[in-house]
Scaffold this motif. Structure first.
Motif, PDB file in Angstrom:
ATOM      1  N   ALA A 674       0.825  -1.212   0.000  1.00  0.00           N
ATOM      2  CA  ALA A 674       0.000   0.000   0.000  1.00  0.00           C
ATOM      3  C   ALA A 674       0.858   1.261   0.000  1.00  0.00           C
ATOM      4  O   ALA A 674       0.474   2.291  -0.576  1.00  0.00           O
ATOM      5  CB  ALA A 674      -0.926  -0.004   1.210  1.00  0.00           C
ATOM      6  N   PHE A 675       2.005   1.200   0.643  1.00  0.00           N
ATOM      7  CA  PHE A 675       2.887   2.360   0.742  1.00  0.00           C
ATOM      8  C   PHE A 675       3.233   2.895  -0.653  1.00  0.00           C
ATOM      9  O   PHE A 675       3.246   4.110  -0.880  1.00  0.00           O
ATOM     10  CB  PHE A 675       4.154   1.952   1.498  1.00  0.00           C
ATOM     11  N   TYR A 676       3.528   2.025  -1.606  1.00  0.00           N
ATOM     12  CA  TYR A 676       3.871   2.449  -2.963  1.00  0.00           C
ATOM     13  C   TYR A 676       2.633   2.576  -3.853  1.00  0.00           C
ATOM     14  O   TYR A 676       2.573   3.442  -4.731  1.00  0.00           O
ATOM     15  CB  TYR A 676       4.844   1.446  -3.588  1.00  0.00           C
ATOM     16  N   GLN A 696      -8.475  -3.238  22.045  1.00  0.00           N
ATOM     17  CA  GLN A 696      -8.087  -4.455  22.744  1.00  0.00           C
ATOM     18  C   GLN A 696      -8.186  -5.666  21.801  1.00  0.00           C
ATOM     19  O   GLN A 696      -9.175  -5.846  21.102  1.00  0.00           O
ATOM     20  CB  GLN A 696      -8.974  -4.663  23.963  1.00  0.00           C
ATOM     21  N   ASN A 697      -7.134  -6.479  21.790  1.00  0.00           N
ATOM     22  CA  ASN A 697      -7.082  -7.730  21.007  1.00  0.00           C
ATOM     23  C   ASN A 697      -7.136  -7.516  19.495  1.00  0.00           C
ATOM     24  O   ASN A 697      -7.477  -8.413  18.737  1.00  0.00           O
ATOM     25  CB  ASN A 697      -8.213  -8.688  21.409  1.00  0.00           C
ATOM     26  N   VAL A 698      -6.826  -6.286  19.056  1.00  0.00           N
ATOM     27  CA  VAL A 698      -6.772  -6.036  17.609  1.00  0.00           C
ATOM     28  C   VAL A 698      -5.411  -6.487  17.094  1.00  0.00           C
ATOM     29  O   VAL A 698      -4.377  -6.027  17.572  1.00  0.00           O
ATOM     30  CB  VAL A 698      -6.995  -4.552  17.292  1.00  0.00           C
ATOM     31  N   THR A 699      -5.415  -7.403  16.169  1.00  0.00           N
ATOM     32  CA  THR A 699      -4.148  -7.950  15.647  1.00  0.00           C
ATOM     33  C   THR A 699      -3.958  -7.627  14.167  1.00  0.00           C
ATOM     34  O   THR A 699      -3.092  -8.180  13.507  1.00  0.00           O
ATOM     35  CB  THR A 699      -4.115  -9.479  15.834  1.00  0.00           C
ATOM     36  N   SER A 700      -4.748  -6.729  13.689  1.00  0.00           N
ATOM     37  CA  SER A 700      -4.644  -6.401  12.260  1.00  0.00           C
ATOM     38  C   SER A 700      -3.257  -5.865  11.924  1.00  0.00           C
ATOM     39  O   SER A 700      -2.676  -5.089  12.688  1.00  0.00           O
ATOM     40  CB  SER A 700      -5.692  -5.343  11.906  1.00  0.00           C
ATOM     41  N   GLU A 701      -2.715  -6.264  10.793  1.00  0.00           N
ATOM     42  CA  GLU A 701      -1.398  -5.805  10.353  1.00  0.00           C
ATOM     43  C   GLU A 701      -1.526  -4.397   9.795  1.00  0.00           C
ATOM     44  O   GLU A 701      -2.210  -4.160   8.811  1.00  0.00           O
ATOM     45  CB  GLU A 701      -0.819  -6.721   9.285  1.00  0.00           C
ATOM     46  N   VAL A 702      -0.887  -3.446  10.472  1.00  0.00           N
ATOM     47  CA  VAL A 702      -0.976  -2.057  10.033  1.00  0.00           C
ATOM     48  C   VAL A 702       0.367  -1.525   9.579  1.00  0.00           C
ATOM     49  O   VAL A 702       0.438  -0.409   9.061  1.00  0.00           O
ATOM     50  CB  VAL A 702      -1.534  -1.165  11.169  1.00  0.00           C
ATOM     51  N   MET A 703       1.427  -2.312   9.778  1.00  0.00           N
ATOM     52  CA  MET A 703       2.750  -1.859   9.353  1.00  0.00           C
ATOM     53  C   MET A 703       3.610  -3.077   9.037  1.00  0.00           C
ATOM     54  O   MET A 703       3.318  -4.195   9.482  1.00  0.00           O
ATOM     55  CB  MET A 703       3.404  -1.005  10.436  1.00  0.00           C
ATOM     56  N   ILE A 728      20.353   1.354   6.105  1.00  0.00           N
ATOM     57  CA  ILE A 728      19.097   2.102   6.128  1.00  0.00           C
ATOM     58  C   ILE A 728      17.951   1.099   6.158  1.00  0.00           C
ATOM     59  O   ILE A 728      17.699   0.390   5.183  1.00  0.00           O
ATOM     60  CB  ILE A 728      18.964   3.029   4.903  1.00  0.00           C
ATOM     61  N   PHE A 729      17.275   1.008   7.304  1.00  0.00           N
ATOM     62  CA  PHE A 729      16.101   0.148   7.425  1.00  0.00           C
ATOM     63  C   PHE A 729      14.866   0.968   7.033  1.00  0.00           C
ATOM     64  O   PHE A 729      14.776   2.167   7.343  1.00  0.00           O
ATOM     65  CB  PHE A 729      15.953  -0.370   8.848  1.00  0.00           C
ATOM     66  N   LYS A 730      13.909   0.292   6.361  1.00  0.00           N
ATOM     67  CA  LYS A 730      12.721   0.992   5.886  1.00  0.00           C
ATOM     68  C   LYS A 730      11.471   0.240   6.319  1.00  0.00           C
ATOM     69  O   LYS A 730      11.453  -0.986   6.367  1.00  0.00           O
ATOM     70  CB  LYS A 730      12.741   1.108   4.356  1.00  0.00           C
ATOM     71  N   ALA A 731      10.418   1.018   6.606  1.00  0.00           N
ATOM     72  CA  ALA A 731       9.147   0.415   7.017  1.00  0.00           C
ATOM     73  C   ALA A 731       8.000   1.206   6.398  1.00  0.00           C
ATOM     74  O   ALA A 731       8.181   2.331   5.905  1.00  0.00           O
ATOM     75  CB  ALA A 731       9.026   0.391   8.534  1.00  0.00           C
ATOM     76  N   ALA A 732       6.816   0.585   6.397  1.00  0.00           N
ATOM     77  CA  ALA A 732       5.612   1.240   5.878  1.00  0.00           C
ATOM     78  C   ALA A 732       4.491   1.081   6.898  1.00  0.00           C
ATOM     79  O   ALA A 732       4.398   0.054   7.594  1.00  0.00           O
ATOM     80  CB  ALA A 732       5.211   0.622   4.546  1.00  0.00           C
TER      81      ALA A 732
END
Length: 787
Positions: A674-676, A696-703, A728-732
């Motif tokens: 989604a980032f790109y 609470q208990n939300v495990t959705s992948e957001v990054m 250089i580490f990168k994250a979204a």
């Protein structure tokens, strides 16, 4: 009483004449075995003819003679001329002409020297086969005996063929066929009466009379023969005057050399033979012309070699074979059609076709396109740009590397190697560990020969499927053929022995357009004036530029580069090999694209946004036609049902009554994609945030991490001052404005916002990095720093 007398006389005859019978028997046995078999052991030239039987090249024999293999017939003009000149009773005697011998004896006695040898054509064949024998009475007698024996083994026509194939015609020219090309630039069957007469008198004394010496005597002898043929009523008196005016050739001509690399190739396989090839001389000359034209341009940029192969798509027969530019001085003898070179991207359509054929991909499903590192392998797109997610057919047209690598990872390197071998790529013969995922980007070596064979075979499957009412040829040829293929009875089956017609058609449909970065960095679409499926490729280091194209009539392959492997930055498939491909296809008459294989395409419901099989959560559903196995493909993983409150915040049943919820279908890509993706798709909507009391208990992948990948090995060198460089580490993150807090081995490093790039230095060994967002969500990644 009479019978007893006869019996006694026979016994007496046998008793006293036994030695004579024994000697006679020995002589008969010797006579039977006296003629060598084979009669001639001379080495022959390798001769290459086109598909109309015209000479396009010949390789000189091992002893330096232009000696073509035994001809299968003698032209009538030459037969009339040689029989009239050398042996007018050839058709009636048994190898020896007694009348000629008596005449020669009387003539020689009167002259006091040998003026006539009375040799028949049969005796001359024997003399030519017994090289180096002195010419005396004893050898003459041996020739006569062997000539008689020759007549018992061979027919008159065969004896003429032996003579015409081995007679000397001056210099290093042996045999009528070689002489016809050397002196008249034509096949022996097209010799005129005058030309046949000139060649008929040459073997009589080729060392004394030749077109380059004693020309007047040669002309005189030819004219005497013409007059004699008129006297024998073999030519009209009204034509004689014109025949006598014709001049003899001024010099020998060089033999044609229109496909010299093919000649060398077939010489290794079928030496000393006449090969009637499938080459179309018009197409061959056209390929030579186009290849040499482009070579003159490319040579100015120090790009010296190129090759072109043209096949008949339906049969796989070779129509043009340019192994290397004919006017190059750099490695010109190297046949680049048979040379192994890095494949670049030209294998991508084959992987695409097999994934569709086996239900592992939909033609337009979204493929992952993000910066990637897989076990130390770091593939990059050509222009170093990423779209997050790209439809499979567009990824093929744009020749994107990252989606292709992910596709091969899903398909499996080992199964793909097996498929390539089925397609005829004999040089792909190492293990999956040897090639790895780089195989799809040029990690393996192929030949232009096998490349064209594979694509022509795919095109032939598609053409024959429609031609044969939805049935497949059982034994589809995968290898090109330089000889015409016999039209044997075709065995058909409803089941394909390789790729299905539907998967091939969907692949070729995607290959109709090729999209590449233009000079300004933006994507441009390149089209041919003819509807062809085509693909280009560029190997690592810009050492090889490829282009291959398929139409229902022709398959064309082009390679451009330097035979010694020297790379050039300008050596790119679409800009160097592509124009040659277009020039060739544009010379063919305009055609149509492959007919759609209706019997092998089935309606399939797909998600409009993702291209996967439609799920119940997809908002818009399209109907496409694809291969039967597409029904086994993956259901859309990017659409789901989310629950919100009346304000639009996401909720769960823990914090909101189901009756108060609003339910929405939502298109969501993983964070790294989604980032790109959203940079090029402003309409892309991020997921709403969870209401605070619903966290609470939300495990959705957001990054997620963009770099490095899980368990990567990272090399951090030191500079000249001994200070270790940083990675250089990168994250979204789904929320571009959100904060991310970075930790190395549980030690806080700092935070990032919007562009989530963090410099990290670590000692040699295993480590892990953790990022946490403002809502407490976290992801952890392990990596190793190596010396």
């Amino acid at each position: 009483m009479v019978s007893e007398i006869i019996h006694r006389r026979i016994k007496r005859l046998i008793k006293y004449k036994r030695p004579i019978f024994a000697l006679s028997a020995l002589l008969l046995i010797w006579f039977y075995f006296c003629l060598p078999d084979p009669l001639f052991s001379d080495p022959y030239s390798t001769v290459l003819n086109d598909n109309k039987g015209q000479l396009i090249g010949a390789k000189i024999s091992a002893d330096g003679q232009w000696r073509f293999p035994l001809i299968d017939s003698v032209p009538e003009n030459f037969e009339d001329a040689i029989v009239t000149f050398e042996d007018k009773r050839f058709r009636s005697h048994l190898g020896v002409d007694l009348f000629s011998i008596m005449r020669a004896v009387i003539q020689n006695i009167k002259a006091g020297k040998v003026e006539s040898g009375a040799s028949t054509l049969s005796m001359q064949v024997i003399r030519m086969s017994r090289k180096g024998k002195s010419r005396n009475v004893y050898q003459k007698i041996i020739e006569m005996i062997l000539a008689v024996r020759l007549e018992f083994r061979y027919s008159k026509d065969e004896i003429l063929q032996l003579y015409a194939s081995h007679a000397p015609f001056g210099g290093n020219v042996v045999g009528l066929e070689a002489a016809s090309w050397r002196y008249y630039k034509k096949h022996q069957s097209k010799l005129s009466v005058t030309e046949a007469c000139m060649l008929a008198v040459l073997p009589n004394a080729p060392s004394l009379i030749h077109i380059s010496k004693n020309r007047d005597r040669l002309l005189e002898k030819r004219n005497r023969l013409l007059i004699k043929m008129k006297d024998e009523n073999l030519i009209e008196e009204s034509d004689l005057a014109l025949y006598l005016l014709e001049k003899i050739p001024s010099k020998p001509y060089p033999l044609p050399s229109n496909a010299r690399h093919l000649l060398e190739y077939v010489h290794k396989i079928q030496p000393e033979t006449i090969i009637n090839s499938s080459i179309d001389s018009d197409i061959q000359l056209m390929a030579n012309e186009i290849g040499n034209y482009h070579h003159q341009i490319y040579a100015q940029s120090d790009i010296h070699n190129l090759s072109i192969l043209v096949l008949d798509t339906k049969t796989g027969e070779v129509k043009a074979y340019l192994g290397n530019a004919t006017n190059t001085t750099q490695e010109s003898a190297v046949d680049m059609i048979q040379s192994k070179r890095s494949s670049g991207s030209v294998l991508k359509p084959i992987l695409y076709a097999h994934m569709i054929d086996e239900g592992k991909m939909m033609p337009q499903e979204l493929l992952k396109d993000v910066p990637t590192q897989i076990k130390g392998f770091n593939p990059k797109n050509y222009n170093r740009k990423y779209s997050g997610a790209t439809p499979a057919d567009i990824a093929l047209a744009m020749s994107l590397n990252v989606p292709a690598v992910y596709s091969l990872k899903e398909y499996g390197v080992e199964p793909f190697i097996h498929r390539l071998q089925e397609h005829g790529f004999t040089s792909i013969n190492k293990s999956a560990n040897h090639y790895g995922l780089s195989l799809i980007l040029g990690g393996g070596e192929i030949t232009l020969w096998n490349l064209c064979g594979a694509y022509a075979s795919m095109g032939s499957t598609l053409v024959n499927f429609n031609k044969n009412d939805g049935k497949y040829k059982v034994n589809q040829d995968k290898t090109p053929s330089y000889s015409p293929r016999s039209p044997n009875k075709v065995e058909l089956s409803k089941t394909p022995r390789g790729l299905s017609a539907g998967s091939i058609y969907k692949t070729f449909e995607a290959m109709l357009k090729v999209i590449r970065p233009g000079s300004d960095g933006e994507w441009e679409q390149f089209n041919s004036s003819m509807p062809i499926a085509w693909k280009t490729g560029t190997s690592f280091g810009h050492r090889d530029a490829w282009a291959v194209g398929v139409s229902p009539n022709y398959t064309v392959g082009v390679w451009v580069g330097n035979a010694d492997g020297e790379g050039k930055n300008s050596l790119v498939g679409v800009s160097k090999a592509g124009p040659i491909l277009f020039d060739i296809f544009n010379r063919f008459s305009s055609g149509v694209f492959f007919e759609e294989p209706i019997d092998d395409l089935y309606p399939t419901y797909t998600c409009s946004k993702s291209g996967f099989l439609a799920s119940s959560y997809c908002e818009v559903i399209d109907t496409i036609y694809s291969s039967n196995q597409s029904q086994k493909s993956t259901i859309c993983p990017y659409h789901k049902l989310i629950h919100t409150d009346q304000s639009g915040m996401r909720v769960t049943s823990i914090c909101e009554a189901p009756s108060a919820m609003k339910h929405q279908k939502w298109f969501e890509l993983p964070p790294s994609m989604a980032f790109y993706y959203r940079k090029k798709h402003p309409e892309y909507k991020m997921l709403p945030s969870f209401r605070k009391d619903c966290m609470q208990n939300v495990t959705s992948e957001v990054m997620s991490f963009l770099y490095p990948s899980e368990k990567s090995k990272i090399y951090l060198p030191t500079d000249i001052d001994g200070i270790q460089e940083k990675a250089i580490f990168k994250a979204a993150h789904q929320d571009p404005s959100g904060l991310l807090y970075w930790h190395l081995d549980n030690v806080y490093l700092g935070y990032t916002q919007e562009f989530h790039n963090m410099e990290i230095t670590a000692s040699t060994g295993n480590h892990f990095v953790t990022i946490v967002d403002g809502d407490g969500n976290q992801v952890k990644q392990a990596f190793e720093v190596i010396n």
